[in-house]
Design a protein around this motif. Structure first.
Motif, PDB file in Angstrom:
ATOM      1  N   THR A   1       0.860  -1.187   0.000  1.00  0.00           N
ATOM      2  CA  THR A   1       0.000   0.000   0.000  1.00  0.00           C
ATOM      3  C   THR A   1       0.892   1.230   0.000  1.00  0.00           C
ATOM      4  O   THR A   1       2.028   1.190   0.493  1.00  0.00           O
ATOM      5  CB  THR A   1      -0.933   0.069   1.234  1.00  0.00           C
ATOM      6  OG1 THR A   1      -0.139   0.141   2.414  1.00  0.00           O
ATOM      7  CG2 THR A   1      -1.873  -1.110   1.305  1.00  0.00           C
TER       8      THR A   1
ATOM      9  N   SER B 287       0.357   5.657   0.473  1.00  0.00           N
ATOM     10  CA  SER B 287      -0.594   6.726   0.793  1.00  0.00           C
ATOM     11  C   SER B 287      -0.948   7.531  -0.447  1.00  0.00           C
ATOM     12  O   SER B 287      -0.165   7.624  -1.398  1.00  0.00           O
ATOM     13  CB  SER B 287      -0.003   7.650   1.854  1.00  0.00           C
ATOM     14  OG  SER B 287       1.090   8.374   1.317  1.00  0.00           O
TER      15      SER B 287
ATOM     16  N   SER C 277       3.888   7.865   2.850  1.00  0.00           N
ATOM     17  CA  SER C 277       4.006   6.661   3.666  1.00  0.00           C
ATOM     18  C   SER C 277       3.653   5.446   2.818  1.00  0.00           C
ATOM     19  O   SER C 277       3.069   5.582   1.734  1.00  0.00           O
ATOM     20  CB  SER C 277       3.093   6.746   4.896  1.00  0.00           C
ATOM     21  OG  SER C 277       1.738   6.848   4.502  1.00  0.00           O
TER      22      SER C 277
ATOM     23  N   THR D 112       3.392   0.710   3.021  1.00  0.00           N
ATOM     24  CA  THR D 112       3.577  -0.557   3.717  1.00  0.00           C
ATOM     25  C   THR D 112       4.349  -1.476   2.788  1.00  0.00           C
ATOM     26  O   THR D 112       3.997  -1.631   1.609  1.00  0.00           O
ATOM     27  CB  THR D 112       2.224  -1.197   4.100  1.00  0.00           C
ATOM     28  OG1 THR D 112       1.531  -0.293   4.955  1.00  0.00           O
ATOM     29  CG2 THR D 112       2.433  -2.519   4.819  1.00  0.00           C
TER      30      THR D 112
ATOM     31  N   THR E 170       6.669  -7.283   7.588  1.00  0.00           N
ATOM     32  CA  THR E 170       5.778  -6.238   7.081  1.00  0.00           C
ATOM     33  C   THR E 170       6.166  -4.967   7.804  1.00  0.00           C
ATOM     34  O   THR E 170       6.251  -4.949   9.035  1.00  0.00           O
ATOM     35  CB  THR E 170       4.295  -6.583   7.359  1.00  0.00           C
ATOM     36  OG1 THR E 170       3.986  -7.805   6.686  1.00  0.00           O
ATOM     37  CG2 THR E 170       3.376  -5.475   6.850  1.00  0.00           C
ATOM     38  N   TRP E 171       6.442  -3.919   7.043  1.00  0.00           N
ATOM     39  CA  TRP E 171       6.941  -2.666   7.608  1.00  0.00           C
ATOM     40  C   TRP E 171       6.015  -1.529   7.195  1.00  0.00           C
ATOM     41  O   TRP E 171       5.883  -1.237   6.007  1.00  0.00           O
ATOM     42  CB  TRP E 171       8.364  -2.425   7.098  1.00  0.00           C
ATOM     43  CG  TRP E 171       9.109  -1.269   7.670  1.00  0.00           C
ATOM     44  CD1 TRP E 171       8.785  -0.497   8.742  1.00  0.00           C
ATOM     45  CD2 TRP E 171      10.347  -0.745   7.172  1.00  0.00           C
ATOM     46  NE1 TRP E 171       9.741   0.461   8.955  1.00  0.00           N
ATOM     47  CE2 TRP E 171      10.712   0.335   8.004  1.00  0.00           C
ATOM     48  CE3 TRP E 171      11.177  -1.089   6.113  1.00  0.00           C
ATOM     49  CZ2 TRP E 171      11.868   1.081   7.792  1.00  0.00           C
ATOM     50  CZ3 TRP E 171      12.333  -0.351   5.908  1.00  0.00           C
ATOM     51  CH2 TRP E 171      12.680   0.712   6.741  1.00  0.00           C
ATOM     52  N   ASN E 172       5.364  -0.915   8.179  1.00  0.00           N
ATOM     53  CA  ASN E 172       4.559   0.271   7.931  1.00  0.00           C
ATOM     54  C   ASN E 172       5.476   1.479   8.068  1.00  0.00           C
ATOM     55  O   ASN E 172       5.871   1.830   9.178  1.00  0.00           O
ATOM     56  CB  ASN E 172       3.395   0.355   8.925  1.00  0.00           C
ATOM     57  CG  ASN E 172       2.411  -0.772   8.715  1.00  0.00           C
ATOM     58  OD1 ASN E 172       2.007  -1.043   7.588  1.00  0.00           O
ATOM     59  ND2 ASN E 172       2.053  -1.454   9.774  1.00  0.00           N
TER      60      ASN E 172
ATOM     61  N   THR F 281       6.043   5.185   8.063  1.00  0.00           N
ATOM     62  CA  THR F 281       5.348   6.466   8.174  1.00  0.00           C
ATOM     63  C   THR F 281       6.324   7.643   8.152  1.00  0.00           C
ATOM     64  O   THR F 281       5.906   8.781   7.989  1.00  0.00           O
ATOM     65  CB  THR F 281       4.508   6.517   9.467  1.00  0.00           C
ATOM     66  OG1 THR F 281       5.362   6.265  10.579  1.00  0.00           O
ATOM     67  CG2 THR F 281       3.395   5.468   9.429  1.00  0.00           C
TER      68      THR F 281
ATOM     69  N   SER G 148      10.293   6.627   3.675  1.00  0.00           N
ATOM     70  CA  SER G 148       9.339   6.280   2.625  1.00  0.00           C
ATOM     71  C   SER G 148       9.877   6.648   1.249  1.00  0.00           C
ATOM     72  O   SER G 148       9.859   5.835   0.319  1.00  0.00           O
ATOM     73  CB  SER G 148       8.000   6.972   2.879  1.00  0.00           C
ATOM     74  OG  SER G 148       7.089   6.680   1.848  1.00  0.00           O
TER      75      SER G 148
END
Length: 169
Positions: A83, A85, A110, A112, A124-126, A128, A133
């Motif tokens: 994903t 943003s 941002s 994922t 899995t790395w979010n 932000t 990013s």
């Protein structure tokens, strides 16, 4: 051991190729590839005073492998941006494959990311943090044969990097 002179430069056709995934059977090769990526990034840092990440194809290693060294070394194998943003931001992007050129681009604020580490553990790395990013997007593009020159906002989105100031006594 690879060096700065092994870095592929703008115009090299390999920079426009899509990389193959790293296979689990190739894991024993990863530490050598990472050592080469680390060494070249350190030489870039000394020579040009920048460098937070490098993608394997920049050294002619046509595999989905990214090496980051922001706060600590990090190996990212077979990444996938799952994903991103809708919120975008602009920046002057730089690249080790054309170290004196800056390119104005838009990137997602941002994202994922899924990937494997050097031990083949899935993550899995979010992401932000805007700085991370945009860095990940830049390196991820390399794995797909996309350079930031191809993402320029317009035909006036290019400029030369200012020469670092040196203290002369």
């Amino acid at each position: 051991m690879k060096h700065l002179t092994d870095l592929l430069l703008l115009g090299d056709p390999r920079l426009y190729e899509t990389c193959d995934p790293v296979q689990e059977t190739e894991l024993p090769l990863v530490s050598g590839w990472v050592a080469d990526l680390h060494n070249v990034m350190e030489e870039i840092r000394v020579t040009y005073q920048f460098g937070r990440g490098i993608a394997a194809p920049q050294l002619g290693i046509m595999k989905q492998l990214i090496y980051l060294n922001v706060d600590r070394p990090q190996v990212i194998i077979n990444p996938e941006i799952v994903t991103a943003s809708n919120d975008m931001a602009e920046l002057w992007d730089d690249c080790m494959s054309f170290p004196n050129l800056l390119v104005r681009v838009r990137r997602h604020r941002s994202l994922t990311l899924t990937y494997h580490d050097e031990h083949w553990q899935p993550h899995t790395w979010n992401v932000t943090d805007w700085g991370l990013s945009e860095l990940i997007q830049h390196e991820y593009d390399h794995l797909n044969g996309v350079l930031c020159t191809m993402r320029a906002i317009d035909d006036q989105s290019f400029r030369w990097r200012p020469t670092p100031k040196t203290n002369v006594v």
